[in-house]
Design a protein around this motif. Structure first.
Motif, PDB file in Angstrom:
ATOM      1  N   ARG A  19       0.842  -1.194   0.000  1.00  0.00           N
ATOM      2  CA  ARG A  19       0.000   0.000   0.000  1.00  0.00           C
ATOM      3  C   ARG A  19       0.877   1.245   0.000  1.00  0.00           C
ATOM      4  N   GLY A  20       0.567   2.168  -0.846  1.00  0.00           N
ATOM      5  CA  GLY A  20       1.333   3.406  -0.904  1.00  0.00           C
ATOM      6  C   GLY A  20       2.457   3.370  -1.918  1.00  0.00           C
ATOM      7  N   LEU A  21       2.689   2.227  -2.542  1.00  0.00           N
ATOM      8  CA  LEU A  21       3.715   2.151  -3.579  1.00  0.00           C
ATOM      9  C   LEU A  21       3.226   2.833  -4.853  1.00  0.00           C
ATOM     10  N   GLU A  22       4.039   3.738  -5.382  1.00  0.00           N
ATOM     11  CA  GLU A  22       3.745   4.386  -6.647  1.00  0.00           C
ATOM     12  C   GLU A  22       4.679   3.820  -7.711  1.00  0.00           C
ATOM     13  N   ARG A  23       4.126   3.574  -8.888  1.00  0.00           N
ATOM     14  CA  ARG A  23       4.911   2.989  -9.969  1.00  0.00           C
ATOM     15  C   ARG A  23       4.923   3.930 -11.170  1.00  0.00           C
TER      16      ARG A  23
END
Length: 436
Positions: A19-23
């Motif tokens: 959760r909270g990972l941006e790609r």
């Protein structure tokens, strides 16, 4: 019920971790200007250590198994005699291939030098019978009837072992498949009481094709078991000759000599097997590039040399490989969780994921399949040091994906004229502005 709850909890845990990972795919790469074209840097020499191409026991998946495409030509007299008929020939060739691949799948400890601790590495290649595509009924096993070209002779006035006519006339898919010509002894020689066909089983390699001789006379006694034809004796004997001659095609020399190019294959007297008299009472070898009864061991240097030659786009042998690195296989994804340095070229079949705490340094060429990507987690690092990232199949791979979380993002660095080619999400390389 408790097992179901455990699975649900695990899924929730994984979801919370991500959760909270941006790609986002990298589109711009800033590089110090003086490192774009440094003086005195030789990328070819940088990746020329053949031993570096041998599979790593800690990360064997980083060197995918290669597949060599083969077909077989059984050479007979015009009346069909002197070699296998079609029924026995097809059975025999398939048994030899099965036995040879079995041997390639289980490397043995080197017998010499005595008391050695030479690492036993995965050999990393196999054979595949390869018929012509779109030809109904083609099995990759062919029968030719030719009174002039059915035999191979290595001595005497009629010596023809180096003659290429049989390949020029009967070779099939010459540029993409290794042609193996299964030849036999000349009828005139067999009439001589001084000629022993069982002692003249040999072969010769021509780089991208080869001849083997005498298989028929070593295995012609047929055994029937449960109503089915079997040739148990022959397949084990002949696979050794096949592996040996293919080894020559892959760039290896006889290992009993001191100039074979490998320090881990010591010079020795080349005994066929153990005997009661010296030196063969102790100095007998089991290396597959020697003439011996065992032929079961490949040294790290030999394996590295083979994979080095596989990786070279200038060598014919690369064209004979099945291009397994063109199609993306999700189950072949490589995960980097620790510090890893690649000092050899690689043809990969899946994604590369550099997880938190992982660091990957790429020093050479790496080919990725269509649709593959390199993902760098927020606490992961990718260092390209003279590297070339590409697709080798005329397609595009996705590119480098940077993951961000809590103001941290994956690190990618480039130096020594690294290149990123053939990406769907193209990356523009820009020089960093110099500080005033």
């Amino acid at each position: 019920m408790s097992r179901l709850l455990s699975v649900i909890c695990l899924i929730l845990l994984i979801g919370s971790c991500n959760r909270g990972l941006e790609r986002q795919f990298m589109t711009t790469m800033l590089v110090d200007e003086e490192l774009i074209r440094p003086s005195g840097y030789n990328n070819l020499g940088h990746c020329g250590d053949k031993l570096a191409y041998a599979p790593d026991l800690d990360f064997p998946e980083h060197t995918p198994t290669k597949t060599i495409r083969l077909n077989f030509h059984i050479m007979c007299k015009e009346d069909g005699s002197s070699n296998f008929d079609k029924e026995k020939g097809r059975l025999f060739i398939n048994q030899v291939l099965e036995a040879a691949n079995d041997k390639l799948g289980r490397n043995s400890q080197m017998r010499l030098p005595l008391g050695n601790a030479t690492p036993v590495l995965p050999i990393g290649y196999r054979y595949k019978l390869t018929p012509r595509p779109n030809v109904p009924g083609d099995e990759g096993i062919y029968f030719h009837y030719d009174d002039e070209l059915y035999y191979m002779l290595s001595e005497g006035k009629s010596r023809n072992n180096y003659d290429r006519t049989v390949f020029n006339k009967y070779g099939i898919q010459k540029d993409t498949v290794m042609n193996v010509f299964v030849m036999t002894h000349p009828v005139d020689s067999l009439k001589s009481p001084k000629f022993n066909p069982h002692n003249k089983t040999n072969g010769i390699a021509f780089g991208s094709w080869l001849k083997v001789n005498g298989w028929f006379f070593n295995v012609q006694d047929t055994v029937w078991r449960n109503g089915k034809m079997s040739l148990p004796k022959g397949k084990w004997f002949c696979q050794k000759l096949l592996n040996h001659e293919v080894g020559h095609c892959l760039g290896l020399r006889h290992s009993w000599r001191s100039n074979d190019g490998c320090d881990d294959t010591p010079k020795h007297p080349n005994c066929w097997g153990k005997s009661k008299r010296p030196p063969c009472d102790s100095l007998w070898s089991n290396n597959f590039m020697d003439y011996n009864t065992h032929a079961s061991a490949w040294s790290p240097c030999q394996i590295g040399t083979v994979h080095y030659n596989f990786s070279s786009k200038k060598r014919k042998i690369r064209r004979l490989l099945e291009r397994t690195w063109c199609t993306l296989k999700e189950d072949q994804t490589i995960y980097i969780d620790t510090t890893v340095v690649w000092k050899s070229a690689k043809d990969l079949e899946g994604h590369i994921i550099i997880r938190d705490g992982g660091s990957l340094t790429v020093n050479c060429r790496v080919a990725l399949p269509k649709g593959a990507k390199i993902s760098v987690y927020p606490e992961g690092e990718l260092l390209l040091n003279g590297a070339v990232l590409e697709n080798d199949c005329g397609e595009n791979w996705e590119g480098i994906e940077i993951l961000r979380k809590d103001k941290k993002e994956g690190v990618v660095q480039m130096l020594n004229s690294s290149k990123i080619l053939n990406t769907t999400n193209s990356i523009e390389i820009k020089a960093k502005a110099k500080e005033s």
